[in-house]
Enzyme design. Structure first.
Site, short mmCIF file in Angstrom:
data_model
loop_
_atom_site.label_atom_id
_atom_site.label_comp_id
_atom_site.label_asym_id
_atom_site.label_seq_id
_atom_site.Cartn_x
_atom_site.Cartn_y
_atom_site.Cartn_z
N ALA A 135 0.82 -1.32 -0.07
CA ALA A 135 -0.16 -0.67 0.05
C ALA A 135 0.76 1.33 -0.05
O ALA A 135 0.33 2.46 -0.81
CB ALA A 135 -0.75 0.07 1.49
N CYS A 136 1.87 1.03 0.53
CA CYS A 136 2.57 2.87 1.18
C CYS A 136 3.33 3.14 -0.60
O CYS A 136 3.60 4.63 -0.51
CB CYS A 136 3.90 2.28 1.96
SG CYS A 136 5.00 1.56 1.96
N GLY A 137 4.01 2.07 -1.32
CA GLY A 137 4.88 2.67 -2.09
C GLY A 137 5.84 2.93 -1.81
O GLY A 137 6.31 2.10 -0.46
N GLU A 297 5.10 8.60 -5.58
CA GLU A 297 6.20 7.74 -6.56
C GLU A 297 6.19 6.71 -7.73
O GLU A 297 6.58 6.73 -8.43
CB GLU A 297 6.10 6.31 -5.13
CG GLU A 297 4.86 5.33 -4.60
CD GLU A 297 4.32 6.57 -3.88
OE1 GLU A 297 3.27 5.97 -3.53
OE2 GLU A 297 4.63 7.51 -2.89
#
Length: 354
Positions: A135-137, A297
């Site tokens: 989820a965070c990249g 990102e």
């Protein structure tokens, strides 16, 4: 098992299933109003992938990310490209892990990218280790200023490498094959369409493209059609309803390739990795569509790939908009239901056809 207890999911990669697939079968209890029934359901598989780089006899773990298995070599190549660590002329081969001390299923969750250099590259711009979730990249630079410096290096003139023979990942210890004996590329898997779908059956690194091309202005009507075309090509999403997608399009709306993953950034890495390994970089004549929000990102990865336009069906972040404006990239958000917002460089979109 007690009455009313659902069986536990069999973990992909268990004994007898050494290679995890993109979907996992589970039993669920479906409740709708007063109706209750037990049935099977397909979920998007989420498994860790460790990305290693190797050169001159040294090996280093670079990242651990949660991903949907499939197109793992493209994911690793795209990640290295997006972070400015390696381009198509830097990669000698990519393979699954062959460490004998690892269980068979773990080998398919570890990818090693062998670089051509004699030593591992220095990474002065990286401020932290890459331990990521789906989820965070991943953001490997500390600021837009650092990205400016790396962007200049990424797009420096490179010497084209020779074609690397293919590697069949199913045989983890097999030597490089004779290129003249390789089978033809896989036939399209979507009923004859030219859209490229992922395959880890072979790896071939081609010379990077040197053609000077640019993205012509794209009519708004073409943009309206892209989400539907991307959705139709999302085969795994159709089964699970739980994956992000990244699609590469031409200015006339043709879909060239699509990649899916539980992580939106992984889907982009897979797509960029496909372009890198097939000699298509830079992608100056194409546009990217992502199925969710557009983050910093994702814009960073698009910039490294030379993409001039990024579209998302949801909102961009503020830093994504800053990056797009700073580097002259067109950024489109909320592309759905025949509407969209342009957050940066609107000149590439034709909103009033003559």
């Amino acid at each position: 098992m007690t009455t009313g207890e659902l069986p536990e999911r069999r973990v992909a990669g268990a004994l007898g299933h050494p290679r995890p697939g993109p979907t996992s079968r589970v039993r669920v209890r479906e409740v709708s109003g007063t109706a209750v029934r037990d049935r099977r359901d397909d979920l998007a598989t989420e498994e860790p992938l460790e990305i290693r780089i190797a050169a001159g006899g040294d090996t280093r773990t670079l990242a651990i990310t949660m991903r949907t298995p499939g197109a793992d070599f493209e994911l690793a190549a795209g990640f290295l490209s997006g972070e400015g660590i390696a381009g198509p002329d830097d990669i000698a081969s990519i393979a699954y892990c062959t460490d004998e001390d690892l269980p068979p299923e773990a080998r398919y969750n570890t990818v090693t990218v062998h670089l051509r250099g004699r030593v591992l590259p220095e990474q002065p711009t990286m401020q932290r280790h890459f331990l990521t979730s789906s989820a965070c990249g991943v953001c490997g630079t500390a600021s837009l200023d650092a990205l400016h410096t790396r962007h200049a290096a990424l797009h420096a003139v490179r010497t084209a490498p020779p074609v690397v023979p293919s590697v069949r990942p199913a045989d983890l210890s097999a030597p490089l094959a004779d290129p003249s004996a390789l089978p033809a590329p896989d036939a399209p898997s979507n009923g004859g369409s030219a859209v490229d779908h992922p395959s880890d059956h072979r790896l071939a690194v081609h010379a990077p493209s040197d053609r000077a091309n640019t993205l012509p202005p794209v009519p708004a009507q073409i943009l309206y059609e892209l989400p539907g075309r991307l959705r139709q090509a999302q085969g795994i999403f159709g089964k699970t309803g739980g994956l992000h997608a990244a699609g590469l399009f031409t200015a006339d709306g043709s879909l060239l390739a699509v990649r899916e993953d539980v992580g939106r950034h992984n889907a982009v890495d897979k797509l960029v990795g496909w372009a890198l390994l097939s000699g298509r970089l830079p992608l100056a004549a194409n546009l990217l569509l992502v199925s969710g929000r557009t983050s910093y990102e994702i814009m960073q990865k698009a910039l490294a790939a030379g993409l001039p336009m990024v579209c998302g069906v949801s909102a961009p972040s503020s830093l994504a908009v800053d990056l797009a404006r700073d580097f002259g990239m067109t950024l489109v958000g909320f592309l759905r239901d025949e509407r969209f917002n342009i957050y940066a460089c609107p000149d590439r979109v034709v909103t009033h056809p003559e």
